[in-house]
Design an enzyme around this catalytic site. Structure first.
Site, mmCIF file in Angstrom:
data_model
loop_
_atom_site.group_PDB
_atom_site.id
_atom_site.type_symbol
_atom_site.label_atom_id
_atom_site.label_comp_id
_atom_site.label_asym_id
_atom_site.label_seq_id
_atom_site.Cartn_x
_atom_site.Cartn_y
_atom_site.Cartn_z
ATOM 1 N N LYS A 41 5.908 -28.610 -20.289
ATOM 2 C CA LYS A 41 4.982 -29.378 -21.127
ATOM 3 C C LYS A 41 5.510 -30.800 -21.243
ATOM 4 O O LYS A 41 6.564 -31.041 -21.816
ATOM 5 C CB LYS A 41 4.845 -28.748 -22.501
ATOM 6 C CG LYS A 41 3.707 -29.356 -23.279
ATOM 7 C CD LYS A 41 3.178 -28.420 -24.329
ATOM 8 C CE LYS A 41 1.748 -28.801 -24.704
ATOM 9 N NZ LYS A 41 1.221 -28.026 -25.792
ATOM 10 N N TRP A 89 0.337 -29.672 -19.529
ATOM 11 C CA TRP A 89 1.069 -28.606 -18.846
ATOM 12 C C TRP A 89 1.208 -28.912 -17.362
ATOM 13 O O TRP A 89 0.239 -29.306 -16.712
ATOM 14 C CB TRP A 89 0.336 -27.269 -18.995
ATOM 15 C CG TRP A 89 0.393 -26.712 -20.387
ATOM 16 C CD1 TRP A 89 -0.627 -26.649 -21.278
ATOM 17 C CD2 TRP A 89 1.538 -26.143 -21.036
ATOM 18 N NE1 TRP A 89 -0.199 -26.066 -22.445
ATOM 19 C CE2 TRP A 89 1.126 -25.746 -22.333
ATOM 20 C CE3 TRP A 89 2.862 -25.925 -20.676
ATOM 21 C CZ2 TRP A 89 1.988 -25.148 -23.251
ATOM 22 C CZ3 TRP A 89 3.722 -25.330 -21.585
ATOM 23 C CH2 TRP A 89 3.288 -24.951 -22.851
ATOM 24 N N THR A 144 14.689 -4.474 -14.843
ATOM 25 C CA THR A 144 14.285 -5.862 -14.611
ATOM 26 C C THR A 144 15.557 -6.701 -14.450
ATOM 27 O O THR A 144 16.616 -6.317 -14.956
ATOM 28 C CB THR A 144 13.492 -6.412 -15.812
ATOM 29 O OG1 THR A 144 14.316 -6.272 -16.980
ATOM 30 C CG2 THR A 144 12.201 -5.665 -16.030
ATOM 31 N N GLU A 166 7.724 -3.952 -13.315
ATOM 32 C CA GLU A 166 6.909 -3.104 -14.181
ATOM 33 C C GLU A 166 5.629 -2.613 -13.519
ATOM 34 O O GLU A 166 4.912 -1.794 -14.090
ATOM 35 C CB GLU A 166 6.541 -3.873 -15.465
ATOM 36 C CG GLU A 166 7.714 -4.131 -16.395
ATOM 37 C CD GLU A 166 8.453 -5.428 -16.107
ATOM 38 O OE1 GLU A 166 8.360 -5.926 -14.972
ATOM 39 O OE2 GLU A 166 9.110 -5.948 -17.018
HETATM 40 P P1 AMP Z 1 10.461 -8.974 -10.697
HETATM 41 O O1 AMP Z 1 10.142 -8.060 -11.807
HETATM 42 O O2 AMP Z 1 11.906 -9.382 -10.651
HETATM 43 O O3 AMP Z 1 10.011 -8.424 -9.391
HETATM 44 O O4 AMP Z 1 9.679 -10.326 -10.955
HETATM 45 C C1 AMP Z 1 8.313 -10.324 -11.206
HETATM 46 C C2 AMP Z 1 7.838 -11.740 -11.360
HETATM 47 O O5 AMP Z 1 7.950 -12.443 -10.120
HETATM 48 C C3 AMP Z 1 6.377 -11.859 -11.720
HETATM 49 O O6 AMP Z 1 6.150 -11.668 -13.086
HETATM 50 C C4 AMP Z 1 6.070 -13.277 -11.265
HETATM 51 O O7 AMP Z 1 6.503 -14.234 -12.204
HETATM 52 C C5 AMP Z 1 6.924 -13.412 -10.030
HETATM 53 N N1 AMP Z 1 6.094 -13.150 -8.843
HETATM 54 C C6 AMP Z 1 5.978 -12.013 -8.147
HETATM 55 N N2 AMP Z 1 5.149 -12.179 -7.098
HETATM 56 C C7 AMP Z 1 4.719 -13.462 -7.153
HETATM 57 C C8 AMP Z 1 3.827 -14.253 -6.350
HETATM 58 N N3 AMP Z 1 3.238 -13.769 -5.273
HETATM 59 N N4 AMP Z 1 3.618 -15.535 -6.728
HETATM 60 C C9 AMP Z 1 4.222 -16.067 -7.820
HETATM 61 N N5 AMP Z 1 5.080 -15.374 -8.599
HETATM 62 C C10 AMP Z 1 5.321 -14.086 -8.271
#
Ligand code: AMP
Length: 540
Positions: A440, A445, A188, A333
């Site tokens: 917030k 929110w 991550t 994940e």
């Molecule tokens: P990563 O693990 O770096 O790919 O990031 C994952 C995170 O990106 C998710 O938990 C979301 O918060 C954000 N994310 C991924 N796809 C979207 C989407 N289509 N719209 C909004 N947030 C997204």
């Protein structure tokens, strides 16, 4: 009594994808932008032969099943060969995001026990800076021919990819093993604490790759030309390098050229029909098309994910350029796509504004993934499109734990995503925010995503980002960052006025900061942590 079925139990392995592609679609093309500029072309059959040579070469270096091989590389044909050679021979392909902080790069390379590291010439200075602190890496292999090898000072065990491949045999017997064996590893991007590793199994990659070929997702077949812009160094480019070979689609790899002009050129020259990437790249592409007053002649569908798809961007892509936008959600994940929004037959008949509004939602879970939203106590919330809570997922390609981490992240068999979402009666999920990005203010929110989506609808705005900032009276207030479109003027009062007519008063930011660019990480997402660090004190 339950009866076992009488079907063969063949393992789902990454190597089977490659050999299927070579045997069934041997002449299908792979087009790849080299790191030093020119375009390279070959076929699936040639790619498979070179992947086998790489597998032999890695064994020649003393690697065995279970060894980890790191990569810091663009989307290109050598990286693709490594995807198959490493996982196919029972090793773990550890893709690394080059934009991680050097300390985190060193951490993930050592944590993963990478024994070999493959890198593109672009990253030679980066490698020179970290190599001494990665004692477990026995060989640093530059994905290059001998003519374009960069100078990397201070590394004794530097090898050239093409020189390594040339004496190797293209005969290699891919081993067969349990499909639950680890195939790939991705950490991550962890803004707080150490990055955590998602260890993908062969089974999870193959199942996801088959799924995304479906007509309602990437819609891949031998007739399609796929350009994955989403990087192969993060979440396996959403498994598209596997899916293309399953379906026999022509695969176009853009290398380091991810700007609007580079993408447009590749899309037009190679007649790309399907592409996948984050909103930031679509913004860049649209800006280029607008400046040049040109269109795209072959792209039919784009899959956008990684961060929210703003209404204005969906509308422009669809109305001005005739491209169908499919909006997906996933995370490191979840291997790749977990939910996807593609319009159904009834929705296709709706007026344009309604269609674009639907596309801003993240959609239904794909087969193989279950979703629900829960409240603070963990109770499931109704699917009414209003109730918001933490999004939980489970399925064939969702992590069950983190690499070398004893504590389980799961809650009663579900993975808590850290995203706040709602799900409506049709199963359509909408992300409201990351838990940590929700603002917030005065007890209410506010979603940073909602505000950003409205701000980018202003004709003078190229990019927008919103963070919550501590405030003595309101607890937190939204702070808006704007990057103006080239040649456009925009004052604070104008954008505040624009927002005032579109969002609740409480949500309208009091402060607007104009920047030349937003800090963007390697995966194309805005780095809100960087903005918080720099501007977190503006109301103190
Ligand atoms: P990563 O693990 O770096 O790919 O990031 C994952 C995170 O990106 C998710 O938990 C979301 O918060 C954000 N994310 C991924 N796809 C979207 C989407 N289509 N719209 C909004 N947030 C997204």
């Amino acid at each position: 009594m339950l009866q076992p079925g009488l079907m063969m139990d063949r393992p789902l392995l990454v190597s089977a994808i490659l050999e299927h592609a070579a045997a069934q679609f041997g002449a299908a093309q792979i087009v790849s932008r080299e790191t030093h500029g020119p375009v390279f072309r070959y076929t699936y059959a040639e790619c498979a032969a070179r992947a086998r040579r790489l597998a032999n070469a890695l064994h020649g270096l003393g690697l065995a099943t279970g060894s980890a091989v790191g990569s810091i590389a663009w989307n290109n044909h050598r990286h693709l060969e490594a995807y198959y050679a490493v996982s196919g021979s029972g090793m773990v392909m550890h893709t690394i995001n080059p934009r991680l902080h050097p300390e985190q790069l060193i951490y993930v390379i050592n944590h993963a026990d990478d024994r070999v590291l493959l890198f593109d010439a672009t990253f030679a200075p980066l490698i020179a800076g970290i190599a001494a602190l990665c004692p477990g890496v026995e060989a640093w292999i530059c994905l290059s021919d001998s003519a374009h090898m960069p100078e990397v000072r201070g590394i004794g065990n530097l090898l050239c990819y093409e020189e390594l491949l040339s004496p190797s045999s293209e005969q290699f017997e891919w081993p067969e093993f349990d499909e639950r064996t680890a195939a790939a590893l991705c950490y991550t991007s962890g803004t707080t604490g150490d990055p955590k590793g998602s260890l993908y199994s062969h089974r999870s990659l193959v199942l996801n790759a088959i799924t995304i070929c479906m007509p309602g997702i990437l819609g891949l077949s031998q007739r399609e030309v796929l350009l994955p812009i989403v990087p192969m160094f993060h979440v396996n480019a959403w498994c598209s390098p596997y899916a293309a070979l399953i379906a026999g689609a022509k695969l176009v790899l853009p290398g380091p050229r991810l700007d609007g002009a580079g993408l447009h050129d590749m899309m037009e020259t190679e007649s790309v029909t399907v592409s996948a990437g984050v909103p930031t790249v679509w913004f860049g592409l649209v800006q280029y098309l607008e400046q040049q007053q040109i269109k795209l002649s072959s792209v039919r569908v784009i899959i956008s994910g990684g961060s929210a798809m703003p209404y204005a961007l969906a509308a422009t892509l669809s109305d001005r350029y005739g491209i169908e936008v499919r909006h997906g959600w996933g995370m490191t994940e979840t291997t790749a796509v977990a939910t996807l929004n593609a319009l159904d037959a009834e929705q296709m008949k709706l007026p344009a504004e309604e269609r674009h509004a639907i596309v801003t939602k993240q959609g239904r879970s794909v087969f193989g993934v279950d979703i629900k939203v829960v409240d603070d106590r963990g109770d499931t919330l109704p699917r009414d499109g209003k109730s918001q809570g933490e999004l939980m997922v489970r399925g064939h390609w969702i992590v069950s734990g983190y690499f070398k981490c004893a504590t389980s992240p799961l809650s009663a068999g579900w993975f808590p995503t850290g995203d706040i979402a709602s799900i409506d009666a049709h199963g359509v999920m909408q992300i409201k925010d990351r838990v940590k990005d929700l603002i917030k203010t005065g007890g209410e929110w506010v979603s940073s995503i909602d505000l950003e989506n409205v701000a980018v609808a202003h004709p003078a705005v190229a990019f927008a980002a919103v963070i919550g900032v501590k405030h003595p009276k309101w607890q937190e207030r939204p702070l808006l960052f704007i990057v103006r479109k080239q040649g456009r003027t925009l004052q604070r009062e104008e954008i505040v006025e624009f927002l005032s007519t579109r969002v609740a008063r409480l949500c309208v930011p009091d402060e607007v900061i104009f920047l030349d660019s937003l800090p963007v990480g390697g995966t194309g997402k805005v780095q809100k942590a960087v903005l918080r660090e720099q501007y977190g004190d503006v109301f103190k």
